[in-house]
Design an enzyme around this catalytic site. Structure first.
Site, PDB file in Angstrom:
ATOM      1  N   ARG A  24      -6.007 -12.534 -14.666  1.00 23.09           N
ATOM      2  CA  ARG A  24      -6.142 -12.306 -13.220  1.00 23.09           C
ATOM      3  C   ARG A  24      -6.172 -10.789 -13.030  1.00 23.09           C
ATOM      4  NH1 ARG A  24      -0.835 -13.363 -10.310  1.00 23.09           N
ATOM      5  NH2 ARG A  24      -1.462 -15.541 -10.035  1.00 23.09           N
ATOM      6  N   ASP A  76       2.782 -13.437 -13.861  1.00 19.20           N
ATOM      7  CA  ASP A  76       2.564 -12.283 -12.980  1.00 19.20           C
ATOM      8  C   ASP A  76       2.890 -10.995 -13.731  1.00 19.20           C
ATOM      9  OD1 ASP A  76       1.934 -13.869 -10.787  1.00 19.20           O
ATOM     10  OD2 ASP A  76       3.937 -13.769  -9.904  1.00 19.20           O
TER      11      ASP A  76
HETATM   12  P1  FDA Z   1      -6.247  -3.425  -0.564  1.00 23.32           P
HETATM   13  O1  FDA Z   1      -4.804  -3.100  -0.614  1.00 23.32           O
HETATM   14  O2  FDA Z   1      -7.221  -2.308  -0.613  1.00 23.32           O
HETATM   15  O3  FDA Z   1      -6.503  -4.312   0.716  1.00 23.32           O
HETATM   16  C1  FDA Z   1      -7.781  -4.735   1.132  1.00 23.32           C
HETATM   17  C2  FDA Z   1      -7.632  -5.409   2.487  1.00 23.32           C
HETATM   18  O4  FDA Z   1      -6.862  -6.599   2.358  1.00 23.32           O
HETATM   19  C3  FDA Z   1      -6.869  -4.589   3.520  1.00 23.32           C
HETATM   20  O5  FDA Z   1      -7.714  -3.728   4.195  1.00 23.32           O
HETATM   21  C4  FDA Z   1      -6.275  -5.660   4.400  1.00 23.32           C
HETATM   22  O6  FDA Z   1      -7.229  -6.147   5.311  1.00 23.32           O
HETATM   23  C5  FDA Z   1      -5.968  -6.761   3.443  1.00 23.32           C
HETATM   24  N1  FDA Z   1      -4.580  -6.651   2.954  1.00 23.32           N
HETATM   25  C6  FDA Z   1      -4.190  -6.275   1.714  1.00 23.32           C
HETATM   26  N2  FDA Z   1      -2.845  -6.322   1.611  1.00 23.32           N
HETATM   27  C7  FDA Z   1      -2.389  -6.713   2.803  1.00 23.32           C
HETATM   28  C8  FDA Z   1      -1.087  -6.953   3.312  1.00 23.32           C
HETATM   29  N3  FDA Z   1      -0.013  -6.798   2.559  1.00 23.32           N
HETATM   30  N4  FDA Z   1      -0.983  -7.371   4.586  1.00 23.32           N
HETATM   31  C9  FDA Z   1      -2.071  -7.549   5.354  1.00 23.32           C
HETATM   32  N5  FDA Z   1      -3.336  -7.353   4.927  1.00 23.32           N
HETATM   33  C10 FDA Z   1      -3.495  -6.931   3.670  1.00 23.32           C
HETATM   34  N6  FDA Z   1       0.244  -7.343  -7.969  1.00 23.32           N
HETATM   35  C11 FDA Z   1       0.949  -7.086  -9.087  1.00 23.32           C
HETATM   36  O7  FDA Z   1       1.376  -5.946  -9.303  1.00 23.32           O
HETATM   37  N7  FDA Z   1       1.221  -8.085  -9.987  1.00 23.32           N
HETATM   38  C12 FDA Z   1       0.755  -9.362  -9.807  1.00 23.32           C
HETATM   39  O8  FDA Z   1       1.009 -10.223 -10.643  1.00 23.32           O
HETATM   40  C13 FDA Z   1      -0.001  -9.636  -8.641  1.00 23.32           C
HETATM   41  N8  FDA Z   1      -0.479 -10.888  -8.385  1.00 23.32           N
HETATM   42  C14 FDA Z   1      -1.359 -11.082  -7.344  1.00 23.32           C
HETATM   43  C15 FDA Z   1      -1.967 -12.329  -7.162  1.00 23.32           C
HETATM   44  C16 FDA Z   1      -2.923 -12.498  -6.168  1.00 23.32           C
HETATM   45  C17 FDA Z   1      -3.579 -13.818  -6.018  1.00 23.32           C
HETATM   46  C18 FDA Z   1      -3.279 -11.397  -5.335  1.00 23.32           C
HETATM   47  C19 FDA Z   1      -4.347 -11.531  -4.303  1.00 23.32           C
HETATM   48  C20 FDA Z   1      -2.637 -10.202  -5.471  1.00 23.32           C
HETATM   49  C21 FDA Z   1      -1.665 -10.027  -6.449  1.00 23.32           C
HETATM   50  N9  FDA Z   1      -1.001  -8.820  -6.593  1.00 23.32           N
HETATM   51  C22 FDA Z   1      -0.243  -8.596  -7.732  1.00 23.32           C
HETATM   52  C23 FDA Z   1      -1.013  -7.823  -5.494  1.00 23.32           C
HETATM   53  C24 FDA Z   1      -2.094  -6.791  -5.669  1.00 23.32           C
HETATM   54  O9  FDA Z   1      -1.794  -5.971  -6.763  1.00 23.32           O
HETATM   55  C25 FDA Z   1      -2.252  -5.926  -4.412  1.00 23.32           C
HETATM   56  O10 FDA Z   1      -1.061  -5.249  -4.161  1.00 23.32           O
HETATM   57  C26 FDA Z   1      -2.650  -6.689  -3.156  1.00 23.32           C
HETATM   58  O11 FDA Z   1      -3.530  -7.731  -3.452  1.00 23.32           O
HETATM   59  C27 FDA Z   1      -3.358  -5.771  -2.143  1.00 23.32           C
HETATM   60  O12 FDA Z   1      -4.503  -5.222  -2.722  1.00 23.32           O
HETATM   61  P2  FDA Z   1      -6.000  -5.663  -2.362  1.00 23.32           P
HETATM   62  O13 FDA Z   1      -6.701  -5.891  -3.656  1.00 23.32           O
HETATM   63  O14 FDA Z   1      -6.015  -6.812  -1.451  1.00 23.32           O
HETATM   64  O15 FDA Z   1      -6.670  -4.367  -1.756  1.00 23.32           O
END
Ligand code: FDA
Length: 282
Positions: free
Chosen positions: A159, A109
């Site tokens: 990732r 991560d």
């Molecule tokens: P965005 O934040 O724009 O969200 C898009 C939509 O997803 C929202 O409108 C909502 O519907 C839903 N959503 C997102 N977050 C939500 C929440 N907390 N609760 C409810 N609904 C939510 N980060 C990092 O810094 N280091 C890492 O190693 C990782 N590893 C990682 C693994 C995996 C498999 C994922 C999916 C994510 C990570 N992350 C991470 C976290 C990532 O950086 C990010 O903070 C979250 O995925 C939220 O961003 P989105 O891309 O989903 O978009």
């Protein structure tokens, strides 16, 4: 059970490996693969970091023994990165060796920008000896385009996520539109020149864009995977899996859940409002 603990259960599979394995089985039954994360970070005690590596090795043994579809994700500050880089490298090397023995995989991560370079250094050192380890890149960091290009050139699996830590404007885009635009750009670099990229987001616009690009490039659905977090957009995870895409769910478990939970709360205003509403309803 405290109210916060109760609410954290939306995002955390439970306190024990048993609870995590139950969640894994349920997801596997829906054609969703998993990556298991033992919660923990910022470890400052050597014995604790050694124990964390041992716990991961035991987990990889258990995954293999029980034949579930799971690999592991870990944080280097749990493995002693802030104590001593070489000590951390030795700990993670043991975990990666266990993963290699079981033909599994270790995703390192990505944490805050203070450790970005050190984290990538460790992944590169490990990847020289084993393809069973991969990196994470955050689209909010300015440096990420260069990092993606270098990781692609080295054939290291990436990732791609947006990034979950608070970062200053000296190192990271602050405006969500810039973070998303950079995500698009990095996703294209990974789909066109990367090694089995993991597109980790719940953003439906970016997911649609990924599907279009994959189809346009004539890529097969098994040449990349979507990744999402446990408890977020479950129906979308199931739908993509039913459409024949590879989907992997990140399943965290353990007792050290607070920092992970706080990052999930911060990502979405609605989550904070939900917590506040419930606190006042007591
Ligand atoms: P965005 O934040 O724009 O969200 C898009 C939509 O997803 C929202 O409108 C909502 O519907 C839903 N959503 C997102 N977050 C939500 C929440 N907390 N609760 C409810 N609904 C939510 N980060 C990092 O810094 N280091 C890492 O190693 C990782 N590893 C990682 C693994 C995996 C498999 C994922 C999916 C994510 C990570 N992350 C991470 C976290 C990532 O950086 C990010 O903070 C979250 O995925 C939220 O961003 P989105 O891309 O989903 O978009």
């Amino acid at each position: 059970m405290g109210l916060l603990t109760l609410m954290a259960r939306r995002f955390v599979a439970g306190k024990t490996a048993d609870a995590a394995m139950t969640a894994v089985r349920k997801l596997n039954a829906q054609k969703i693969a998993t990556t298991l994360d033992i919660l923990g970070e910022d470890v400052t005690d050597r014995a604790e970091a050694t124990r964390a590596a041992n716990d991961y090795i035991a987990l990889l043994d258990r995954i293999a023994r029980e034949g579930v579809d799971a690999n592991v994700s870990l944080k280097l500050t749990m493995m002693g990165l802030e104590i001593d880089k070489e000590f951390c490298l030795d700990n993670v090397r043991r975990v990666v060796a266990a993963a290699a023995k079981h033909k599994s995989f270790v995703r390192v991560d990505m944490e805050g920008s203070a450790v970005t370079q050190a984290t990538l250094d460790v992944v590169r050192a490990l990847a020289k000896a084993s393809p069973n380890v991969g990196a994470v890149i955050q689209s909010y960091l300015y440096r990420s385009e260069d990092d993606v290009k270098a990781l692609n050139a080295a054939g290291i699996k990436v990732r791609l996520c947006k990034g979950a830590y608070r970062e200053p404007k000296t190192v990271a885009f602050q405006d969500k539109r810039d973070v998303n635009a950079n995500y698009s750009k990095l996703m294209r670099l990974l789909l066109e020149g990367g090694t089995y990229p993991a597109i980790a987001t719940h953003d439906t616009k970016l997911i649609a864009e990924c599907k279009q690009r994959v189809a346009r490039n004539g890529m097969r659905k098994d040449q990349f995977e979507f990744q999402m977090l446990y408890g977020i957009r479950n129906a979308l995870q199931r739908r993509l899996a039913a459409e024949g895409y590879r989907v992997r769910c990140y399943v965290p478990f353990g007792t050290h859940w607070l920092p992970y939970f706080m990052r999930r709360l911060r990502e979405r205003r609605a989550n904070v409002l939900f917590v506040l509403k419930n606190l006042f309803r007591r």
